[in-house]
Write a protein that holds these residues in place. Sequence first.
Motif, PDB file in Angstrom:
ATOM      1  N   THR A  49       3.557  -1.150   2.697  1.00 47.73           N
ATOM      2  CA  THR A  49       4.541  -0.194   2.205  1.00 47.73           C
ATOM      3  C   THR A  49       4.179   1.148   2.825  1.00 47.73           C
ATOM      4  O   THR A  49       3.313   1.214   3.701  1.00 47.73           O
ATOM      5  CB  THR A  49       4.525  -0.102   0.668  1.00 47.73           C
ATOM      6  N   HIS A  50       4.787   2.212   2.377  1.00 45.90           N
ATOM      7  CA  HIS A  50       4.428   3.521   2.915  1.00 45.90           C
ATOM      8  C   HIS A  50       3.116   4.037   2.342  1.00 45.90           C
ATOM      9  O   HIS A  50       2.614   5.079   2.772  1.00 45.90           O
ATOM     10  CB  HIS A  50       5.545   4.534   2.638  1.00 45.90           C
ATOM     11  N   VAL A  51       2.525   3.279   1.390  1.00 49.20           N
ATOM     12  CA  VAL A  51       1.279   3.711   0.751  1.00 49.20           C
ATOM     13  C   VAL A  51       0.140   2.720   0.989  1.00 49.20           C
ATOM     14  O   VAL A  51      -1.006   3.108   1.210  1.00 49.20           O
ATOM     15  CB  VAL A  51       1.481   3.901  -0.770  1.00 49.20           C
ATOM     16  N   ILE A  52       0.415   1.413   0.950  1.00 46.70           N
ATOM     17  CA  ILE A  52      -0.644   0.405   0.982  1.00 46.70           C
ATOM     18  C   ILE A  52      -0.397  -0.648   2.052  1.00 46.70           C
ATOM     19  O   ILE A  52       0.738  -0.845   2.506  1.00 46.70           O
ATOM     20  CB  ILE A  52      -0.785  -0.316  -0.382  1.00 46.70           C
ATOM     21  N   ARG A  57       5.574  -0.673  -6.720  1.00 46.27           N
ATOM     22  CA  ARG A  57       5.318   0.725  -7.065  1.00 46.27           C
ATOM     23  C   ARG A  57       4.063   0.836  -7.940  1.00 46.27           C
ATOM     24  O   ARG A  57       3.267   1.771  -7.796  1.00 46.27           O
ATOM     25  CB  ARG A  57       6.518   1.313  -7.812  1.00 46.27           C
ATOM     26  N   ARG A  58       3.905  -0.131  -8.837  1.00 47.33           N
ATOM     27  CA  ARG A  58       2.711  -0.134  -9.679  1.00 47.33           C
ATOM     28  C   ARG A  58       1.455  -0.321  -8.826  1.00 47.33           C
ATOM     29  O   ARG A  58       0.446   0.351  -9.031  1.00 47.33           O
ATOM     30  CB  ARG A  58       2.823  -1.255 -10.724  1.00 47.33           C
ATOM     31  N   ALA A  59       1.526  -1.241  -7.875  1.00 51.14           N
ATOM     32  CA  ALA A  59       0.381  -1.454  -6.991  1.00 51.14           C
ATOM     33  C   ALA A  59       0.058  -0.179  -6.212  1.00 51.14           C
ATOM     34  O   ALA A  59      -1.126   0.163  -6.012  1.00 51.14           O
ATOM     35  CB  ALA A  59       0.669  -2.604  -6.029  1.00 51.14           C
ATOM     36  N   GLU A  60       1.074   0.538  -5.768  1.00 54.45           N
ATOM     37  CA  GLU A  60       0.841   1.782  -5.037  1.00 54.45           C
ATOM     38  C   GLU A  60       0.164   2.827  -5.920  1.00 54.45           C
ATOM     39  O   GLU A  60      -0.743   3.545  -5.480  1.00 54.45           O
ATOM     40  CB  GLU A  60       2.168   2.319  -4.495  1.00 54.45           C
ATOM     41  N   LEU A  96       0.423  -9.077 -11.555  1.00 50.86           N
ATOM     42  CA  LEU A  96       0.567  -8.241 -10.365  1.00 50.86           C
ATOM     43  C   LEU A  96       0.322  -9.063  -9.111  1.00 50.86           C
ATOM     44  O   LEU A  96       1.045  -8.928  -8.107  1.00 50.86           O
ATOM     45  CB  LEU A  96      -0.420  -7.071 -10.438  1.00 50.86           C
ATOM     46  N   ALA A  97      -0.694  -9.927  -9.149  1.00 47.13           N
ATOM     47  CA  ALA A  97      -1.025 -10.728  -7.974  1.00 47.13           C
ATOM     48  C   ALA A  97       0.140 -11.614  -7.550  1.00 47.13           C
ATOM     49  O   ALA A  97       0.517 -11.660  -6.368  1.00 47.13           O
ATOM     50  CB  ALA A  97      -2.263 -11.578  -8.246  1.00 47.13           C
TER      51      ALA A  97
END
Length: 293
Positions: A132-135, A217-220, A172-173
């Motif tokens: 993503t743009h974060v991770i 989003r939560r993961a980010e 989450l996984a």
Amino acid sequence: MAAEQLGFEGMPRRLYPCTPSRLNTWLDCPRRYRMTYLDRPKPEKGPPWAHNSVGASVHNALAGWWRLPLDERTTEAAGRLLDRAWLSDGFRDDAQAAEWRHRAREMVLRYAAGLDPADEPVGVERTVSMKTHVITVQGRIDRLDRRGDELVVVDYKTGRRPLTADDARTSLALALYAASARRMMRTPCRLVELHHLPTGEVAVWEHTDDSLDRHLRRAEQIAEECGEADEWFRATTRPADVAIPPERRHERFDERFPPQPGPLCAWCDFARHCPEGRAAAPTRDPWSALASD
């Protein structure tokens, strides 16, 4: 004074590399996260757990079964693979290990009997990843099926607690696996399943695009917290700070990122290294996480 190196305007942001396990460890307890991923040398772990041996043995046997030639995928072969893959670490004695080897073998035989050997999975122990743009996140799926025009994430579970659709929904996984498989293979992937071998039950959840995006989003957000902790820890172990004793750095880390004591303390591999873990250890039965009769 050394000049500060400035970034160039418009340069892309560095992505945070992570796995679902890393993110969940942070959620469980920042102190456990530090000991697992940041401390060097890593603190010594406690003794192995019997339930982990059962889980690894069953997973390895089922993965091996799908890798056999089609005409060799028999129920009996699954039992032989469990015997070959059996791990006896963490049991009270040889008698208990033998009892649980028999139980695990029965789990695998019962499960394999319900499988269609010709229903070839898309992947077994398949590594998937996405950005993503974060991770940039990577993980390994127990089994990835194709049903019709869609992919399905299958995760094997051997713990004693029965599972529900809510376990599949909130994982989450599983959501990250589904999102990654969808993007890598350009194929819809919304269904996630937890196959509970002790009971034979399957907990199912069908995600929507919106629900998968919420998990991303939560993961980010979790990754941003991890990144802050990583950078803070690195800053206190740079040459200018080497005079700070490790125990003091750990105290400062805990002050900034407080540990989260709770039921998991009794099961933490690093319980001996923290007050909450030592307090919980006397209540811990090394074999109580094994599936009940």
